[in-house]
Design a protein around this motif. Sequence first.
Motif, mmCIF file in Angstrom:
data_model
loop_
_atom_site.group_PDB
_atom_site.id
_atom_site.type_symbol
_atom_site.label_atom_id
_atom_site.label_comp_id
_atom_site.label_asym_id
_atom_site.label_seq_id
_atom_site.Cartn_x
_atom_site.Cartn_y
_atom_site.Cartn_z
ATOM 1 N N ASP A 24 0.794 -1.089 -0.156
ATOM 2 C CA ASP A 24 0.031 -0.030 0.067
ATOM 3 C C ASP A 24 1.149 1.244 0.226
ATOM 4 O O ASP A 24 1.718 1.610 1.060
ATOM 5 N N GLN A 64 1.375 5.410 -0.269
ATOM 6 C CA GLN A 64 0.817 6.461 0.300
ATOM 7 C C GLN A 64 1.614 7.778 0.102
ATOM 8 O O GLN A 64 2.935 7.441 0.032
ATOM 9 N N SER A 107 -6.736 5.806 -8.042
ATOM 10 C CA SER A 107 -5.826 4.487 -7.341
ATOM 11 C C SER A 107 -5.135 4.258 -8.664
ATOM 12 O O SER A 107 -5.825 3.820 -9.869
ATOM 13 N N THR A 153 -2.381 5.159 -3.809
ATOM 14 C CA THR A 153 -3.547 5.876 -3.731
ATOM 15 C C THR A 153 -3.292 7.209 -4.055
ATOM 16 O O THR A 153 -2.218 7.853 -3.667
ATOM 17 N N GLN A 160 -7.721 8.536 1.277
ATOM 18 C CA GLN A 160 -7.570 8.925 -0.098
ATOM 19 C C GLN A 160 -7.308 10.561 0.190
ATOM 20 O O GLN A 160 -6.227 10.968 -0.046
ATOM 21 N N GLY A 167 -3.656 10.612 0.024
ATOM 22 C CA GLY A 167 -3.311 10.407 -1.377
ATOM 23 C C GLY A 167 -2.083 11.141 -1.879
ATOM 24 O O GLY A 167 -1.616 12.387 -1.481
ATOM 25 N N ARG A 180 -9.302 -4.048 -5.846
ATOM 26 C CA ARG A 180 -8.485 -2.858 -5.784
ATOM 27 C C ARG A 180 -7.459 -2.670 -6.958
ATOM 28 O O ARG A 180 -7.295 -3.822 -7.511
#
Length: 526
Positions: free
Chosen positions: A11, A13, A78, A103, A130, A134, A443
């Motif tokens: 993930d 970010q 995304s 994101t 987000q 984000g 996702r």
Amino acid sequence: MTSSLVVPVIDVQNDNFKELWPAMVVAIKTSSFVALDTELSGLGNRKALLADCCSAFRSIEDRYKAICHAARSRSIISLGIACYKKLDQKVAETYLVQVYNLTLLCSEEYIIEPQSVQFLVQHGFDFNKQYSHGIPYCKGNNKGGSDDRGVNIRAMFTELLRAKKPLVLHNGLIDIAFLYQSFYAHLPDRLATFMADLSEMFPAGIYDTKYVTEFELRLAASYLEYAYKKCKLNNSRSIMSEAAGPHVHIEFCQYAGNMSTYVDYIECPAVTTFDGQTEVCQRFSAFGWCPNGTQCPLSHDTNLIILLDEKNNNDKKKKRKRQKEKKKSAGEATEDLFDGAPQNKMPRAEVDPVETSGAQQGPAAESCSDRMSQLEGDEDIQKDEGESMKTDTVDEATTAVDNDGTNTNNGVESRAGGEKERSSDLPAETDIQKKKDEAGTHRAGFDAFMTGYIFAYSCALRKKEEVEQAVEQTEHTEEEESWLPVCLNKVYLSGKAAPLNVVKSTFSKSSKAHLQKMETIWGPQK
């Protein structure tokens, strides 16, 4: 029957982007191919995106204009990146896979569509994350000429171009247009110019697994989750039966320390045998999307849908076999009865309607009107089950906002052979189980992984067929030779029997913005 697969998705970010940057760049540069997927804040007028499906007098240019309008007014929220690296020291077709889910947050005003928000929320997308974490970006041409320097998403896209790796997408025309507009430059006004730019941006080629699935693999359905699970099931069965290879083998990195805190492990349950009774949603079965979403009382379990398709296919084969045996027996009796009779007096053979309808299978045999009749029920074209674009059943409502966004990967997918009759020999599932199945894997990162897997499986299948057909094999001096030459630079067009070819026409020129970018990326062009 097959084992479950747990896929680690990193993930990414804004607060860990800089930390993960070196690993992401290395993963891209050392990969054999890169698969991408996007989540979008909307697609605008869906009917315009199908502008040329049934009219010989309207060109694909109309559809391209609608896509341009969507890419310029909406945003990517995304981005999924799956880097597949073939391991030479391992058994053939073994890949080390690294998957990233980024994101994003567009820094400019853009449109979001409420139905897209609803779809993503149902599938677990976290808009709070987000808005607060984000990775920011600006669309179109570089702002102040600094977008390609430093650690930012546009620079990441530049690294992808510099790597010169094959790009793999699923139903990718819209994805690639959004990527171009969001991270590269302002989209050209003409489709031919856009194609010329793409052919130079990705010299190793673009592959669309939607096209591969429908025109090469010819599966019963081509939406992303179905295609992935079907390919994985076939691959696993072949391995377990010790059939001749090559087969796809997947390995993942082992993440430890601080890195492990960024990893989301997504399980893809194995497809198992079935018994009991469960009624499958026909719309979801055919298109990978249902307007009722989690409120639908019928099953949306793709694993069960695959098993039903196989059961129905086997039943049809048995029926054909019985019909042939019956005709053969009747024919032998008729030969005795009409032995010596004039040829024009011989009884006319009956045509097997099942065989006749199956003589030409797959999308290549479908007419434009046939495809549209499949789509009329859903009033739309596809971008996949998180990859599709559905036409709204309510008035289209869009809202202009600052720093806000969602995605329309609402899945409407056509099946190669249309909807089928389905038996209900499936296990009953609870509402909790069904909702978990619907929302569990969606996702961009995991979708990119599934896209890459379909491509890897298709390449392995092609090699296997070459061996079985005793095609002369030579050592590949270049990695690109091992991919799918028949699918190179062919992008799927919904509602069309032919793909969009990504080639530079002798009558078109590259855009000025692209030429400037190319000089920045690769230096002055000779």
